[in-house]
Design a protein around this motif. Sequence first.
Motif, mmCIF file in Angstrom:
data_model
loop_
_atom_site.group_PDB
_atom_site.id
_atom_site.type_symbol
_atom_site.label_atom_id
_atom_site.label_comp_id
_atom_site.label_asym_id
_atom_site.label_seq_id
_atom_site.Cartn_x
_atom_site.Cartn_y
_atom_site.Cartn_z
ATOM 1 N N GLY A 1 6.331 8.040 -14.906
ATOM 2 C CA GLY A 1 6.271 7.019 -15.955
ATOM 3 C C GLY A 1 7.338 5.954 -15.773
ATOM 4 O O GLY A 1 7.094 4.767 -16.014
ATOM 5 N N ILE A 2 8.523 6.379 -15.336
ATOM 6 C CA ILE A 2 9.604 5.418 -15.094
ATOM 7 C C ILE A 2 9.227 4.472 -13.965
ATOM 8 O O ILE A 2 9.451 3.255 -14.051
ATOM 9 C CB ILE A 2 10.915 6.162 -14.780
ATOM 10 C CG1 ILE A 2 11.449 6.850 -16.042
ATOM 11 C CG2 ILE A 2 11.954 5.205 -14.197
ATOM 12 C CD1 ILE A 2 12.661 7.719 -15.798
ATOM 13 N N TYR A 3 8.645 5.021 -12.895
ATOM 14 C CA TYR A 3 8.216 4.174 -11.778
ATOM 15 C C TYR A 3 7.208 3.121 -12.239
ATOM 16 O O TYR A 3 7.300 1.942 -11.885
ATOM 17 C CB TYR A 3 7.608 5.036 -10.661
ATOM 18 C CG TYR A 3 8.592 5.464 -9.607
ATOM 19 C CD1 TYR A 3 8.428 5.109 -8.276
ATOM 20 C CD2 TYR A 3 9.719 6.217 -9.934
ATOM 21 C CE1 TYR A 3 9.332 5.494 -7.295
ATOM 22 C CE2 TYR A 3 10.635 6.607 -8.976
ATOM 23 C CZ TYR A 3 10.447 6.247 -7.661
ATOM 24 O OH TYR A 3 11.356 6.621 -6.708
ATOM 25 N N ILE B 1 0.863 -1.188 0.000
ATOM 26 C CA ILE B 1 0.000 0.000 0.000
ATOM 27 C C ILE B 1 0.895 1.231 0.000
ATOM 28 O O ILE B 1 1.550 1.545 0.989
ATOM 29 C CB ILE B 1 -0.935 0.021 1.233
ATOM 30 C CG1 ILE B 1 -1.751 -1.269 1.299
ATOM 31 C CG2 ILE B 1 -1.859 1.236 1.174
ATOM 32 C CD1 ILE B 1 -2.652 -1.362 2.523
ATOM 33 N N GLY B 2 0.943 1.915 -1.126
ATOM 34 C CA GLY B 2 1.762 3.107 -1.247
ATOM 35 C C GLY B 2 2.797 2.986 -2.353
ATOM 36 O O GLY B 2 3.576 2.025 -2.378
ATOM 37 N N GLY B 3 2.775 3.934 -3.283
ATOM 38 C CA GLY B 3 3.669 3.892 -4.436
ATOM 39 C C GLY B 3 4.824 4.856 -4.352
ATOM 40 O O GLY B 3 5.268 5.383 -5.381
ATOM 41 N N GLY B 4 5.336 5.083 -3.141
ATOM 42 C CA GLY B 4 6.525 5.914 -2.987
ATOM 43 C C GLY B 4 7.791 5.097 -3.185
ATOM 44 O O GLY B 4 7.747 3.911 -3.552
ATOM 45 N N SER B 5 8.929 5.710 -2.899
ATOM 46 C CA SER B 5 10.215 5.073 -3.171
ATOM 47 C C SER B 5 10.387 3.755 -2.418
ATOM 48 O O SER B 5 10.851 2.762 -2.989
ATOM 49 C CB SER B 5 11.345 6.031 -2.803
ATOM 50 O OG SER B 5 11.262 7.217 -3.557
ATOM 51 N N GLY B 6 10.003 3.732 -1.130
ATOM 52 C CA GLY B 6 10.167 2.517 -0.349
ATOM 53 C C GLY B 6 9.258 1.398 -0.794
ATOM 54 O O GLY B 6 9.688 0.249 -0.963
ATOM 55 N N ASN C 1 5.789 -2.426 -13.890
ATOM 56 C CA ASN C 1 5.250 -3.309 -14.933
ATOM 57 C C ASN C 1 6.303 -4.294 -15.406
ATOM 58 O O ASN C 1 6.012 -5.477 -15.648
ATOM 59 C CB ASN C 1 4.732 -2.471 -16.112
ATOM 60 C CG ASN C 1 3.438 -1.747 -15.793
ATOM 61 O OD1 ASN C 1 2.613 -2.254 -15.030
ATOM 62 N ND2 ASN C 1 3.260 -0.556 -16.353
ATOM 63 N N GLY C 2 7.537 -3.808 -15.534
ATOM 64 C CA GLY C 2 8.623 -4.682 -15.973
ATOM 65 C C GLY C 2 8.959 -5.759 -14.964
ATOM 66 O O GLY C 2 9.555 -6.780 -15.312
ATOM 67 N N SER C 3 8.584 -5.530 -13.723
ATOM 68 C CA SER C 3 8.824 -6.523 -12.666
ATOM 69 C C SER C 3 7.600 -7.402 -12.426
ATOM 70 O O SER C 3 7.588 -8.204 -11.481
ATOM 71 C CB SER C 3 9.198 -5.803 -11.362
ATOM 72 O OG SER C 3 10.349 -5.017 -11.521
ATOM 73 N N VAL D 1 7.666 0.994 -3.705
ATOM 74 C CA VAL D 1 7.976 0.535 -5.064
ATOM 75 C C VAL D 1 9.207 -0.359 -5.060
ATOM 76 O O VAL D 1 9.229 -1.413 -5.704
ATOM 77 C CB VAL D 1 8.174 1.745 -6.006
ATOM 78 C CG1 VAL D 1 8.781 1.303 -7.336
ATOM 79 C CG2 VAL D 1 6.836 2.436 -6.252
ATOM 80 N N ARG D 2 10.248 0.056 -4.333
ATOM 81 C CA ARG D 2 11.455 -0.774 -4.297
ATOM 82 C C ARG D 2 11.172 -2.142 -3.679
ATOM 83 O O ARG D 2 11.600 -3.182 -4.218
ATOM 84 C CB ARG D 2 12.557 -0.066 -3.509
ATOM 85 C CG ARG D 2 13.851 -0.872 -3.371
ATOM 86 C CD ARG D 2 14.540 -1.094 -4.708
ATOM 87 N NE ARG D 2 14.982 0.148 -5.272
ATOM 88 C CZ ARG D 2 16.174 0.706 -5.019
ATOM 89 N NH1 ARG D 2 17.032 0.107 -4.204
ATOM 90 N NH2 ARG D 2 16.511 1.844 -5.590
#
Length: 478
Positions: free
Chosen positions: A96-98, A10-15, A103-105, A17-18
Motif C-alpha cells: 500500500g505504501i508503494y 515495466i516492473g513494480g519492484g524497488s528499482g 500515486n503521490g508522484s 518504483v524508485r
Amino acid sequence: MTFDYDLFVIGGGSGGVRAGRVAAANGAKVALAEEFRMGGTCVIRGCVPKKLMVFASGYSEMFDDARAYGWDVESGAFNWPRFRGKLDAELERLEGIYRKLLNGSDVEIFDARATIKDAHTVTLSTGQDITAKHILVATGGRPVVPDMPGAELGITSNEIFNLETMPKSILIVGGGYIASEFAGILNGLGVQVTQFYRGAQILRGFDDEARGLVAEGMRAKGVDLHLGTNVVEMRAATEDDLKGIDGGTLMDGGKPAPMPGKAAGHGIWVKATNGNEQVYDQVMFATGRAPNTDGMGLENVGVTLGRKGEIIVDEYSQTKVPSIYAIGDVTDRIQLTPVAIREGMAFVETVFKGNPTAVDHELIPSAVFTQPELGTIGLTEELAAENGPIEVYCSSFKPMNHSFAGRDDRVLMKLIVCADTRKVLGCHIVSDHAGELIQLAGIAVKMGATKEDFDRTVAVHPTMAEELVTMKEPVRAA
C-alpha cells in the motif's frame, strides 16, 4: 513524434518504483505496469518477509539464553498461522505504501502484464498499446527449478511464505545464500532441515574461511548439511516408502534414517546421488535464479539477451535499442535491492537530468542472513592472494554474550590488507548482526582506509567489533 508518456516502467519492484517516482518528480510523465503485486521480489517474496522470518526463528535460542542470564521463562511452540497472518498484513501494508508513493508522484499505475511491441510501444495484457519516449525494464528475476524427475513436487522461495502449515521435515536443495538462509530459518522454527549441495562448500564466491565457519555453525545448530550431494529423482511417497523407513531398511550413514513428519500427505520420496533414500514433508529448490525476460518481445525489437536471458546493457543501463533501458536483477549484474535502486537513480540522472551517470558496482557491502550471519565487502582472501602480496588479519573467538550463556557460537573478524599500499581490500564478519556491522565497516573500506587507519581508531569496549581495530599482527601472508 508525440508519445503517451515520457517514461514507461515495466516492473513494480524497488528499482522500477524508485526510477518512476524520481523521474516524475523531475517533470516527466510516467506510467508503470506491474502484473503481480507492487513491491517486487524484495518486498513481497524476498528480503522483507525473509528477514522477518529470520527474526522469528532467532527466538528459539533466546529462551535458553534468557534462562542462562537468570530469567524465569518457558519455551513455547512456534505458531506459524499466527505469524503468517501478521506477515501477510505487513506485506499488504508495504504494498500500500508503494502504491501511495507512486500515486503521490503522479505516476499512473497499470495492474497488467506489459510486453514490448517496438522501440517506443508496450502492449498491456488488457490489449491496450501505449507509447513512451523511453522504456525502462525492471522485471527482476525468478527462482529456477532443475529439470529432473518429480521436480514439480517441490517449492521455491516464492512459495515458502504461503504455506498453509509448517512442514515437520524439509529438504533444501542448493548451497547459495537463499538455500542457506532458509535452512537456518526453518531449523530455528522447529523444522527438521536437511540441505543438499552438490559443491564442496556452501556459499560459493564468499571468503573460504568465513563460509566454512557459517557451515560449521549451521551444523551445530541442527541443520543436516550434506556437501557433494544432489537429488537424482523424487516422487510422491507411498505408504510402503514410509514403512521401509520405519523398518530401518533405508539407511543413512549406516543408521536407520529418521522418520520424517507426514503432514503433507505421505510426503515426497527423494533419492540422492550418494544412494540414500528418504521421505520429506516438503522439498524446496534454491538452485539459482533467472531474469524475467521470457515472452516480453525483447529480441524482436533488437534488445540483446545474454546466455541466462539477462538483458545486456552498457554502464548507463542502456540496451542496444537507444530508447530501452534495464535495471536490477533482470540485467544480472549484482542482484541486490539497493543496487537496483542505485541503478534506477543513475538512469534518471542520465536520461532526465542530462547528467550521464554510470553505476558504481565496486566495493558493495552485503550480508547473508544465515545463522550465524555473514557480512562482507571487497575481496576474499583467495581472490586477493591471486594479485598479492597481501596480509591477513583474523580473529575468531567466543563472544561474551554466548560464552556466558554456555553457547559454542564463534565469531570471525577478518581483514585482507594489501602489503604494498596497506589498503584494506576486504572485510569479512561472521557474527550476530554481521549485516549491521559490515554496513559501517563498508564505509571505511569504500573510502580506501588503510590498516593503519583501522589501528588508529580507538576500540569500543566490550564489543565484538573492537577486534577490527585491535588486530596488530597478521596471521599469514600471501
